[in-house]
Each structure stands twice: as structure tokens, then as C-alpha cells.
Design an enzyme around this catalytic site. Structure first.
Site, PDB file in Angstrom:
ATOM      1  N   GLU A  15      11.841 -32.089  18.873  1.00 11.72           N
ATOM      2  CA  GLU A  15      11.381 -33.710  18.806  1.00 11.72           C
ATOM      3  C   GLU A  15      12.043 -34.243  19.824  1.00 11.72           C
ATOM      4  OE1 GLU A  15      12.727 -34.938  15.086  1.00 11.72           O
ATOM      5  OE2 GLU A  15      11.414 -33.833  13.914  1.00 11.72           O
ATOM      6  N   GLU A  75       5.467 -26.814  10.383  1.00  9.50           N
ATOM      7  CA  GLU A  75       6.037 -27.568   9.153  1.00  9.50           C
ATOM      8  C   GLU A  75       4.907 -28.203   8.453  1.00  9.50           C
ATOM      9  OE1 GLU A  75       9.356 -29.992  10.175  1.00  9.50           O
ATOM     10  OE2 GLU A  75       9.901 -28.786  12.018  1.00  9.50           O
TER      11      GLU A  75
HETATM   12  C1  GLA Z   1      11.561 -32.510  10.813  1.00  9.53           C
HETATM   13  C2  GLA Z   1      12.766 -31.266  11.263  1.00  9.53           C
HETATM   14  C3  GLA Z   1      12.677 -30.551   9.965  1.00  9.53           C
HETATM   15  C4  GLA Z   1      12.883 -31.265   8.611  1.00  9.53           C
HETATM   16  C5  GLA Z   1      11.826 -32.221   8.583  1.00  9.53           C
HETATM   17  C6  GLA Z   1      11.873 -32.909   7.209  1.00  9.53           C
HETATM   18  O1  GLA Z   1      10.374 -32.181  10.773  1.00  9.53           O
HETATM   19  O2  GLA Z   1      12.063 -30.461  12.204  1.00  9.53           O
HETATM   20  O3  GLA Z   1      13.821 -29.576  10.104  1.00  9.53           O
HETATM   21  O4  GLA Z   1      14.107 -31.858   8.730  1.00  9.53           O
HETATM   22  O5  GLA Z   1      12.046 -33.141   9.604  1.00  9.53           O
HETATM   23  O6  GLA Z   1      12.476 -32.166   6.271  1.00  9.53           O
END
Ligand code: GLA
Length: 376
Positions: free
Chosen positions: A160, A265
Site C-alpha cells: 500500500e 486478499e
Molecule cells: C489490508 C492489509 C491486510 C489486512 C487487510 C484487512 O488489505 O494488506 O493485511 O490488514 O487490510 O484485514
């Protein structure tokens, strides 16, 4: 035909395929396409939740630690060396993956969130300088990646780093070290384990401005000869966005770069929005209202169907790009443990995954299995 054989024929035609679908596993259904994974909390990898652990073993061939390799968990104290670290859960996580022959992901090395503030400060609480922070970053990466060398197969190296407009996020990493913190993080990770796959991971990459920022970033890294294996696209989706077309364009664009893509994710938030913009920024907080939490007593049929349709649409795009996608990981195993029950508003009842709160496959599971079976 006797009544009995008509009944038997009906059984074979209608019930059997559903039963077969329900018995098959995700990882088998996708074995010719890409790996299928889930993010795990300790109940799964320590097997205190035995039924949950069995579900993971059955369906997934790659795992990600939901929290236990984040800086604040694995390196909670400011010290370098053994005094600063806590490997207990990370070790158990890696052992679980090894025992079950899984492709093990490390998440994540450098991120602005879930990192102690002391990382960026001296003993008096004053901001440290570039050289000192680079050294802390190097020590952290070498210690963590080095410990699991040859055992953790891929790392989210930087998480990020981008704003929604595609510019670099003004994190303490950027402010203190400068733009090259990203390249340095990848170099240190590569030094620590030359065989490991290395990823840049972010959310909302389906939206054009941020996607272009990621493309620029990766191009620059490649031009400098930095090893980067894949772009990790988190894909925290909503029911209606990003569109299938935005997913498609993103995968197409990343393919041009000559790197792989990992979906890191995946989940589908189906509750009413409580923020104006879609976000996965974990610092975001909002308040839950009854109107924003409508399914506390269960998910109505039409919503189950909408979720299944949405998952089918997303997987159709992923499968179209299976030449570039090497892994699709869900952020959680069942609806019970999803972070979306508490994000961005706490205490809601969400249904973002393929398995329900009792570990049963949902219609969305069948839809995903069906998509897999349509592709050779
Ligand atoms: C982000 C992070 C993850 C997690 C998600 C929510 O996407 O990369 O590690 O914290 O948020 O759980």
C-alpha cells in the site's frame, strides 16, 4: 419406466452433480489454472479450530498470515536481534503450511500500518534519519525473511505505497527515506532469500489513476533491475464495483509489464456502504447503523444469488487471464472470521466469502467451482 427408476434418474441428474460439486475442493478444481489460498488467523494454523483447519487443508494450497507477520506482531519491540522479535505464531503458521505442502506467503515487510511508531523514532521520540531507518528496515527484512529462507515462498515486500490518485503515499517510510525506500526493500528481501517470490501489494488497483501509479512504480523498479515477481492486487471488492471490465483492463495492463499477478486478499463486501469511497485503508473508521447492518438474522436468498453471480463474474475474468495470474487468495476462510464484520464499521454481520459461519459452502462456492470447470 418404473416409478423407482424415474426417481433414481431424477436423483442422478439433479442431486448428484450438486453433491459432487459440494464434495470437490477448490484447489483441485483450479489445479490447472492457479493456486487458491486463504488468509489464516491462529485458530486455523494452530488447529485449535479443528473443523476450520480441516476446511483449509481440503480447499487451499496456499496460505497467508492474516496478522502474525506484520511488523507490530513479529517485531513488537524496538530492539534489533532476538530481543525485539516474537516469532511464536509466525513459526506455527509456517509449520502448518509445511506440514500440508502449501505455498506459503509472508505478509508483509514494509507498510505504514500496523508498525510501531518507535520504528521511526529514536529513544527520545524524535524522528530518525534516512540512514538509520534504512538500517532498521534492512535488519528487519534480513531477520524475518532470513529466518524463513526457503520455507516462505513469496513475500509481500511493500504494502500500500500508493494514494488513490496514483502518487506515492506520504508515509513515514517515504518522508524519512525518500522514494527509493521501495527499491531498497525489494533489494534487501532478495538478498535475504534469492529464491523467494517478491510482490508489490495494494488495493483499488482496478481504478485507473491508482492502477497507473502501480504501473509506473513497477516499471521504475524493473528499469533499475530490481527483482519483482508479481503485482499483488488485493481485490477487496463490493457487489457492484469494481466492474468486471475494470478487473479485465487491470489484468491486461499488468500483463504488458511482463510481471505476474497475484490476487492477494479477495472478498466481496455486500453490506450498504458506510464510507463515500471504496477503501481498504485499515485506519478508516465509520459508525454502524441498523440500516447499514440489514442481515443480522441471515442472508436472504436473493442476496446469496447476487453474491454468487458476482463471484462468477469475477472468476470469469481471473480465468480469462490465467496465463498471468498465479494465485487467488481469499482474505479469510469463512464469513465468521472476515475482517469485514468490523470494517469500516464495527459489529456488523457480513457475508463476503465462499463458506458460511458454520463452514458450509455457499451458493457463491458452487458458482466459483462452476467457473473453474468451464475452462480447460
Ligand atoms: C489490508 C492489509 C491486510 C489486512 C487487510 C484487512 O488489505 O494488506 O493485511 O490488514 O487490510 O484485514
Amino acid at each position: 419406466m418404473s416409478k423407482r427408476s424415474v426417481l433414481l434418474a431424477c436423483f442422478l441428474i439433479i442431486v448428484m452433480p450438486a453433491a459432487v460439486l459440494a464434495q470437490n475442493s477448490l484447489k483441485d478444481a483450479f489445479k490447472n489454472h492457479f493456486r487458491i489460498g486463504a488468509a489464516l488467523n491462529p485458530a486455523y494454523f494452530t488447529e485449535t479450530d479443528a473443523a476450520g483447519a480441516a476446511l483449509v487443508k481440503k480447499h487451499f494450497n496456499t496460505i497467508t498470515p492474516e496478522n502474525h507477520m506484520k511488523w507490530e506482531m513479529i517485531h513488537p519491540r524496538p530492539d534489533a536481534g532476538p530481543a525485539g522479535y516474537n516469532f511464536e505464531n509466525a513459526d506455527k503458521y509456517v509449520q502448518f503450511g509445511e506440514k500440508n505442502g502449501m505455498f506459503i506467503i509472508g505478509h508483509c515487510l514494509v507498510w505504514h500500518s500496523q508498525v510501531p511508531r518507535s520504528v521511526f523514532q529514536d529513544a527520545e521520540g524524535k524522528s530518525i534519519e534516512r540512514a538509520a531507518l534504512l538500517e532498521r528496515m534492512r535488519e528487519h527484512i534480513h531477520t524475518v525473511v532470513g529466518r524463513y529462507k526457503g520455507r516462505v515462498h513469496g513475500w509481500d515486500v511493500v504494502n500500500e505505497a500508493l494514494n488513490e490518485d496514483g502518487t506515492l503515499r506520504k508515509s513515514p517510510w517515504l518522508n524519512i527515506i525518500g522514494e527509493d525506500y521501495i527499491a531498497r526493500a525489494f533489494e534487501y528481501a532478495h538478498e535475504a532469500d534469492p529464491q523467494a517470490e517478491l510482490y508489490y501489494n495494494d488495493y483499488n488497483l482496478e481504478y485507473e489513476a491508482k492502477r497507473n501509479g502501480a504501473i509506473e512504480l513497477v516499471k521504475k523498479l524493473l528499469q533499475q533491475g530490481i527483482k519483482i515477481t508479481a503485482i499483488g492486487t488485493q481485490s477487496h471488492d463490493k457487489l457492484d464495483r469494481p466492474t468486471a471490465q475494470q478487473h479485465d483492463e487491470t489484468l491486461q495492463a499488468f500483463k504488458q509489464l511482463g510481471v505476474k499477478v497475484v490476487v492477494t486478499e479477495l472478498d466481496v463486501d455486500l453490506l450498504p456502504a458506510v464510507t463515500r469511497q471504496p477503501t481498504a485503508d485499515v485506519s478508516m473508521r465509520a459508525r454502524a447503523t441498523a440500516a447499514s447492518n440489514p442481515y443480522t438474522a441471515g442472508l436472504p436468498d436473493e442476496m446469496q444469488k447476487a453474491l454468487a453471480k458476482r463471484y462468477a463474474e469475477i472468476f470469469a475474468v481471473f480465468l480469462k487471464h490465467k496465463d498471468v495470474i498465479t494465485r487467488v487468495t481469499f482474505w479469510g476462510v469463512t464469513d465468521r472470521d472476515s475482517w469485514l464484520n468490523n470494517f469500516p464499521a464495527p459489529g456488523r454481520t457480513n457475508y463476503p466469502l465462499l463458506f458460511d459461519r458454520e463452514n458450509n459452502p455457499k451458493p457463491a462456492f458452487d458458482a466459483v467451482m462452476r467457473e473453474a470447470s468451464l475452462v480447460k
